[in-house]
Write an enzyme that holds these catalytic residues in place. Structure first.
Site, PDB file in Angstrom:
ATOM      1  N   ASP A  11       0.866  -1.167   0.000  1.00  0.00           N
ATOM      2  CA  ASP A  11       0.000   0.000   0.000  1.00  0.00           C
ATOM      3  C   ASP A  11       0.916   1.235   0.000  1.00  0.00           C
ATOM      4  O   ASP A  11       2.096   1.134   0.350  1.00  0.00           O
ATOM      5  CB  ASP A  11      -0.848  -0.050   1.282  1.00  0.00           C
ATOM      6  N   ASP A  13      -0.265   5.068   0.879  1.00  0.00           N
ATOM      7  CA  ASP A  13      -0.529   6.034   1.954  1.00  0.00           C
ATOM      8  C   ASP A  13      -0.465   5.387   3.324  1.00  0.00           C
ATOM      9  O   ASP A  13      -1.188   4.428   3.615  1.00  0.00           O
ATOM     10  CB  ASP A  13      -1.907   6.670   1.761  1.00  0.00           C
ATOM     11  N   GLY A  54     -10.093   6.897  -0.488  1.00  0.00           N
ATOM     12  CA  GLY A  54     -10.268   7.686  -1.700  1.00  0.00           C
ATOM     13  C   GLY A  54     -10.611   9.124  -1.339  1.00  0.00           C
ATOM     14  O   GLY A  54     -11.581   9.388  -0.631  1.00  0.00           O
ATOM     15  N   GLY A  55      -9.790  10.048  -1.844  1.00  0.00           N
ATOM     16  CA  GLY A  55      -9.971  11.452  -1.487  1.00  0.00           C
ATOM     17  C   GLY A  55     -11.311  12.023  -1.916  1.00  0.00           C
ATOM     18  O   GLY A  55     -11.978  12.740  -1.151  1.00  0.00           O
ATOM     19  N   ARG A  58     -14.036  10.627   0.214  1.00  0.00           N
ATOM     20  CA  ARG A  58     -13.957  11.211   1.569  1.00  0.00           C
ATOM     21  C   ARG A  58     -14.614  12.595   1.571  1.00  0.00           C
ATOM     22  O   ARG A  58     -15.390  12.938   2.464  1.00  0.00           O
ATOM     23  CB  ARG A  58     -12.480  11.308   1.954  1.00  0.00           C
ATOM     24  N   THR A 120      -5.360   3.043  -3.244  1.00  0.00           N
ATOM     25  CA  THR A 120      -6.597   3.711  -3.661  1.00  0.00           C
ATOM     26  C   THR A 120      -6.318   5.142  -4.133  1.00  0.00           C
ATOM     27  O   THR A 120      -7.232   5.835  -4.554  1.00  0.00           O
ATOM     28  CB  THR A 120      -7.608   3.781  -2.504  1.00  0.00           C
TER      29      THR A 120
HETATM   30  C1  XBP Z   1      -5.454   6.087   1.210  1.00  0.00           C
HETATM   31  C2  XBP Z   1      -6.506   6.923   0.615  1.00  0.00           C
HETATM   32  C3  XBP Z   1      -6.174   7.946  -0.391  1.00  0.00           C
HETATM   33  C4  XBP Z   1      -5.560   9.214   0.081  1.00  0.00           C
HETATM   34  C5  XBP Z   1      -5.839  10.318  -0.865  1.00  0.00           C
HETATM   35  O1  XBP Z   1      -5.966   4.780   1.475  1.00  0.00           O
HETATM   36  O2  XBP Z   1      -7.656   6.744   0.879  1.00  0.00           O
HETATM   37  O3  XBP Z   1      -7.384   8.286  -0.950  1.00  0.00           O
HETATM   38  O4  XBP Z   1      -6.029   9.516   1.383  1.00  0.00           O
HETATM   39  O5  XBP Z   1      -5.521  10.048  -2.178  1.00  0.00           O
HETATM   40  P1  XBP Z   1      -5.026   3.504   1.225  1.00  0.00           P
HETATM   41  P2  XBP Z   1      -6.507  10.546  -3.373  1.00  0.00           P
HETATM   42  O6  XBP Z   1      -3.731   3.765   1.916  1.00  0.00           O
HETATM   43  O7  XBP Z   1      -5.815   2.385   1.860  1.00  0.00           O
HETATM   44  O8  XBP Z   1      -4.837   3.295  -0.251  1.00  0.00           O
HETATM   45  O9  XBP Z   1      -6.935  11.924  -3.012  1.00  0.00           O
HETATM   46  O10 XBP Z   1      -5.674  10.514  -4.629  1.00  0.00           O
HETATM   47  O11 XBP Z   1      -7.679   9.598  -3.431  1.00  0.00           O
HETATM   48 MG    MG Z   2      -2.890   2.995   3.629  1.00  0.00          MG
END
Ligand code: XBP
Ligand code: MG
Length: 249
Positions: A11, A13, A54-55, A58, A120
């Protein structure tokens, strides 16, 4: 060999990179400001917002809760700008790897274990970030939210990355995650999963995890794990821990 580690899928983030508190969150707030909106996401409540992967998703959930008209369209516009702002933060070097991650990636390269990414996040920032911090060519496959629009905990990102690696899903492919959403996604794709907690996720429960560890080593302080029932084979994730995971699978 039947006992060999076939691949490790990371992963992004919160796992490969420390990107949420001082990265995505900052970019979301700058986008709110630029669009003249009164919202600001402070570090602590942002942890609860992270439960929605997902931003754009969210943002949409947050605006819907506040009964904002046409919340989907506003979330789309905000997210488009947030993505540009986050790319600028990356170019300024404000998003770094979690300590110890580079050493683990080097250990895996030396052992010729293929590595890949299932995230994501959006491809527009994922690729430049991976390239800047680790070199994109080290990843045999990268699946982002663009290819797998149904976000984690849905398993589709992991299913796609397994197919892109030319493998069949199984316990000898290990996912490395930081969150409950990621763990559920990896398990839904029938992979092994190691959870490396961080400040935002250390209080979550990870009962399906093969192993829960406190960090990657390096100079990162060990994050306390609040649930004493969680299995932990050590505080540091390295190749030996990954091999132990598949040996016991
Ligand atoms: C991480 C996320 C990402 C980021 C933002 O989840 O949810 O959406 O927070 O990125 P994970 P975007 O680590 O489970 O993948 O704004 O590009 O969606
Ligand atoms: Mg993560």
């Amino acid at each position: 060999m039947a006992s060999e580690l076939q691949a490790v899928v990371f992963d992004v983030d919160g796992t490969l990179v420390d990107s949420e508190r001082d990265g995505h969150r900052v970019a979301f707030n700058l986008a709110f400001e630029e669009l003249g909106l009164p919202y600001r996401w402070d570090p602590e409540p942002y942890g609860a917002l992270l439960r929605i992967a997902g931003g754009e998703q969210r943002l949409a959930a947050y605006l819907e809760e506040r009964e904002v008209d046409d919340h989907h369209e506003l979330a789309r516009r905000l997210h488009e700008r947030k993505t540009e702002l986050f790319q600028s933060l990356i170019e300024e070097g404000r998003v770094g790897p979690r300590p110890g991650v580079r050493a683990l990636l080097d250990e895996l390269a030396d052992a010729a274990v293929p590595v890949a990414v299932a995230t994501t996040g959006s491809r527009a920032w994922v690729e430049p970030l991976l390239d800047r911090l680790f070199g994109l060519s080290r990843f045999a496959a990268v699946v982002t939210g663009d290819e797998a629009p149904i976000r984690k905990p849905d398993p589709s990102a992991y299913q796609q990355v397994v197919a892109a690696l030319g493998l069949t899903a199984g316990r000898r492919i290990v996912a490395v995650e930081d969150s409950r959403n990621g763990l559920v996604a990896a398990k839904g794709a029938a992979l092994s999963c190691v959870v490396v907690v961080n400040d935002y996720t250390c209080g979550d429960g990870f009962p399906e995890a093969d192993v829960v560890v406190q960090g990657f080593g390096g100079d990162e302080p060990a994050t306390p794990i609040h649930d004493p029932r969680q299995v932990m084979t050590g505080t540091r994730l390295d190749l030996a821990v990954l091999r132990r995971v598949i040996a016991s699978a």
